[in-house]
Design an enzyme around this catalytic site. Sequence first.
Site, PDB file in Angstrom:
ATOM      1  N   ASN B  53       9.750  -4.018  -3.039  1.00 45.22           N
ATOM      2  CA  ASN B  53       8.761  -3.385  -3.911  1.00 45.22           C
ATOM      3  C   ASN B  53       9.281  -2.101  -4.553  1.00 45.22           C
ATOM      4  OD1 ASN B  53       7.724  -0.822  -2.456  1.00 45.22           O
ATOM      5  ND2 ASN B  53       7.893  -2.361  -0.860  1.00 45.22           N
ATOM      6  N   LYS B 181       3.123   6.607   8.109  1.00 44.35           N
ATOM      7  CA  LYS B 181       3.604   7.455   7.001  1.00 44.35           C
ATOM      8  C   LYS B 181       2.546   7.512   5.916  1.00 44.35           C
ATOM      9  CE  LYS B 181       6.990   6.166   4.030  1.00 44.35           C
ATOM     10  NZ  LYS B 181       8.356   5.692   3.734  1.00 44.35           N
ATOM     11  N   LYS B 183       1.617   9.296   1.843  1.00 40.76           N
ATOM     12  CA  LYS B 183       2.162   9.898   0.635  1.00 40.76           C
ATOM     13  C   LYS B 183       1.732  11.352   0.527  1.00 40.76           C
ATOM     14  CE  LYS B 183       3.998   6.055  -0.607  1.00 40.76           C
ATOM     15  NZ  LYS B 183       5.469   5.919  -0.559  1.00 40.76           N
ATOM     16  N   ASP B 212       5.861  11.356   2.576  1.00 41.71           N
ATOM     17  CA  ASP B 212       6.757  10.853   1.525  1.00 41.71           C
ATOM     18  C   ASP B 212       6.308  11.362   0.163  1.00 41.71           C
ATOM     19  OD1 ASP B 212       8.325   9.416  -0.206  1.00 41.71           O
ATOM     20  OD2 ASP B 212       7.557   7.442   0.365  1.00 41.71           O
ATOM     21  N   GLU B 238      10.079  13.062   3.466  1.00 41.33           N
ATOM     22  CA  GLU B 238      10.849  12.055   2.721  1.00 41.33           C
ATOM     23  C   GLU B 238      10.889  12.295   1.223  1.00 41.33           C
ATOM     24  OE1 GLU B 238       9.952   8.019   3.860  1.00 41.33           O
ATOM     25  OE2 GLU B 238      10.353   7.230   1.862  1.00 41.33           O
ATOM     26  N   GLU B 264      16.052   5.488  -0.714  1.00 38.21           N
ATOM     27  CA  GLU B 264      15.502   4.224  -1.199  1.00 38.21           C
ATOM     28  C   GLU B 264      15.750   4.014  -2.683  1.00 38.21           C
ATOM     29  OE1 GLU B 264      11.225   5.290  -0.458  1.00 38.21           O
ATOM     30  OE2 GLU B 264      10.956   4.408  -2.432  1.00 38.21           O
ATOM     31  N   ASP B 291      17.867   0.380   0.688  1.00 39.20           N
ATOM     32  CA  ASP B 291      17.184  -0.916   0.805  1.00 39.20           C
ATOM     33  C   ASP B 291      18.075  -1.979   0.173  1.00 39.20           C
ATOM     34  OD1 ASP B 291      15.581  -3.161   0.491  1.00 39.20           O
ATOM     35  OD2 ASP B 291      13.865  -2.060  -0.318  1.00 39.20           O
ATOM     36  N   HIS B 321      14.041   1.237   3.577  1.00 38.59           N
ATOM     37  CA  HIS B 321      12.839   1.055   2.768  1.00 38.59           C
ATOM     38  C   HIS B 321      12.564  -0.434   2.577  1.00 38.59           C
ATOM     39  CE1 HIS B 321      11.310   0.180  -1.376  1.00 38.59           C
ATOM     40  NE2 HIS B 321      10.473   1.166  -1.135  1.00 38.59           N
ATOM     41  N   GLU B 340      11.029  -0.138   7.754  1.00 42.18           N
ATOM     42  CA  GLU B 340       9.700   0.193   7.246  1.00 42.18           C
ATOM     43  C   GLU B 340       8.779  -1.025   7.347  1.00 42.18           C
ATOM     44  OE1 GLU B 340       9.834   1.796   3.275  1.00 42.18           O
ATOM     45  OE2 GLU B 340       7.879   2.762   3.493  1.00 42.18           O
TER      46      GLU B 340
END
Lengths: 389, 389
Positions: B53, B181, B183, B212, B238, B264, B291, B321, B340
């Site tokens: 993603n 986690k 945001k 993050d 992050e 990531e 990732d 990630h 993750e």
Amino acid sequence: MKILDIREIAVPIKSDIRNAYIDFSQMTVSALAVITDVVRDGKRVVGFGFNSNGRYAPSGLLRDRFMPRLLAADPHSLVDDTGANFDPFKIWNIVMRNEKPGGHGERSVAVGVLDMAIWDAVAKIAGVPLYRLLADRFRGGVADAKVFVYAAGGYYYPEKSLSALQEEMQGYIDLGYSVVKIKIGGAQLAEDLRRIESVLKVLKSGDQLAVDANGRFDLETAIAYAHALEPYQLRWYEEAGDPLDYELQAELAGHYQGPMATGENLFSVQDARNLIRYAGMRSNRDVLQFDCALSYGLVEYLRILDMLKEYGWSARRCIPHGGHQLSLNIAAGLGLGGNESYPGIFQPFGGFADNTPVENSYIALPDIPGIGFESKKELFRLLKTLSDN
Amino acid sequence: MKILDIREIAVPIKSDIRNAYIDFSQMTVSALAVITDVVRDGKRVVGFGFNSNGRYAPSGLLRDRFMPRLLAADPHSLVDDTGANFDPFKIWNIVMRNEKPGGHGERSVAVGVLDMAIWDAVAKIAGVPLYRLLADRFRGGVADAKVFVYAAGGYYYPEKSLSALQEEMQGYIDLGYSVVKIKIGGAQLAEDLRRIESVLKVLKSGDQLAVDANGRFDLETAIAYAHALEPYQLRWYEEAGDPLDYELQAELAGHYQGPMATGENLFSVQDARNLIRYAGMRSNRDVLQFDCALSYGLVEYLRILDMLKEYGWSARRCIPHGGHQLSLNIAAGLGLGGNESYPGIFQPFGGFADNTPVENSYIALPDIPGIGFESKKELFRLLKTLSDN
């Protein structure tokens, strides 16, 4: 004022040339037209764009993401504060909406194609050549009357002899170029030195010849070439190592006093800034070759020039890769150090206005609105197929 | 042994979530199947892949360049020296033929999708789970029985209240995760601190919570957050700044003693190496989130692990990630620090085998050949449409 349509085609530029890294037999270019509802001289203004050589046509990215985003935007959001023209910066932000940071490749080409077409349209709507528009907006009206160009060639054609290489270079001299460039690194050092020496025989001095390794060397090879090249006092030694291996480049600077050049494979202001921060590039001699048509366009290139200024670099140290008319306009309008040229190859995209001679490696720009594609007959014939009907 | 066909579709993963940088309502994923002529258990082996993603489906790149190159290759050139299986390294080189260095974005995703499908096929042909194949080939047979996973969520849903955020986190705890986690950076610092404090109320200690920023901060903001975050002793802080702004990251390390995480949005071994060289990352505490499914696949990820070793980093510092099964296999097979997880989002691609519980934030892998997609019913239902007929 609005954009009526955006059209794109991928065009092959078949060629049997190769550099140290890739061959170009499968290379494609996206050609794109932005059709506006603005009328000038009785005709709708159409902006044209295409991507520079070395990267493939980004058709899928354009069609899946960037063209739909622009076409879906509220027309008012695309226009500058005067209401008299499109705003390339606002358009850039719309096109880049919902794109994550990092990962600057491919999409940077797609956005570059679109951005070129937007600036072409903007200059046509303003009724001036793009270099004039850029000089007026960003350089107090000062534009250079002519731009330094050098002839990049000397690829490893299959079965090409040294005398054929000399003939190719002599051909560039005859066209008016006094500086030429050949590839290195696609052969062994000894053979590359024979190539260099054979070319130097048709030139007056070493600073008429640049050499380009296309990022092929590891540090050891790069240093071996550096030591072998140094005595020739060449124009520059280009892209010795991987474009992102700043440590190699910085280390190499300790082994080569002459000018070095790189940057054609760095596609964002962040990557360009890392080159300046970490690669030991020397602002009094080295050459930066960022190519806006691969790197999110002129909007991003202006950010790169701002960044360079912050780090004490003159725009004159920039001689973009790519050999296209957009960079030629930027060079004249914003005072770059020159522009690459590939006489006769990457046609019809490569090269400048028809019937404008190169003299002592300088060329003038045509005085027509836009980037000047209409002054390049074979290119315009192709681009026009996008706007017909 | 040959590849009979490669099929790709782009699938929307519509979602109303957003992070500090983008919203995901237009996000798409490429799902791809490599159909081989190898038969196992009476059926043709099919390898499946998809992209992680945060980046869009690279359909155009796959269809224009990478799938045709692989399909055009001599079948003998795709097979390893034993002749008993496909060779992902040889295939990688074929797929990347005629690609210039630098510009690591988008195509890195396309190659990642293809590489995932190749490794899935290779493990299926070998008749073992991929983590077992990796452990046998690269780690002397040692595989981890279970892998640390943490629940990444806490997006800025429109109108989401603090109690809804707490409920979301409590849901992850109830699923067996002990590390979560959320945001930050999509709101003002004060509001983000309220979010953090409300989440800490449902946790036992700060090291159960990572935050993050998705690369949104300039240095000043990153430092302001650092000072505000430090007392909470969080799991990690992050991607504070732009993923390529190594100088910001290095400077920030002087203002934040706790663990930081990033990577990531770096999609090649060259970019990963620059992070290690220049960003002041600390090998005794920081976390690397490269990732593989966005970054030229597992073949390139193995190069990244080699590079890390050279620079004195343990693979345990890597927690990729993406929340997909390929990275979970790599984590178990090559001894990464974890993976993750996005419980319930990015479906059906996100997440791991059905009916495998998470306990104390660790998860086991299914004992079936390949990456394990067949153990994830909704995902396999979609992938299977590519191989039917």
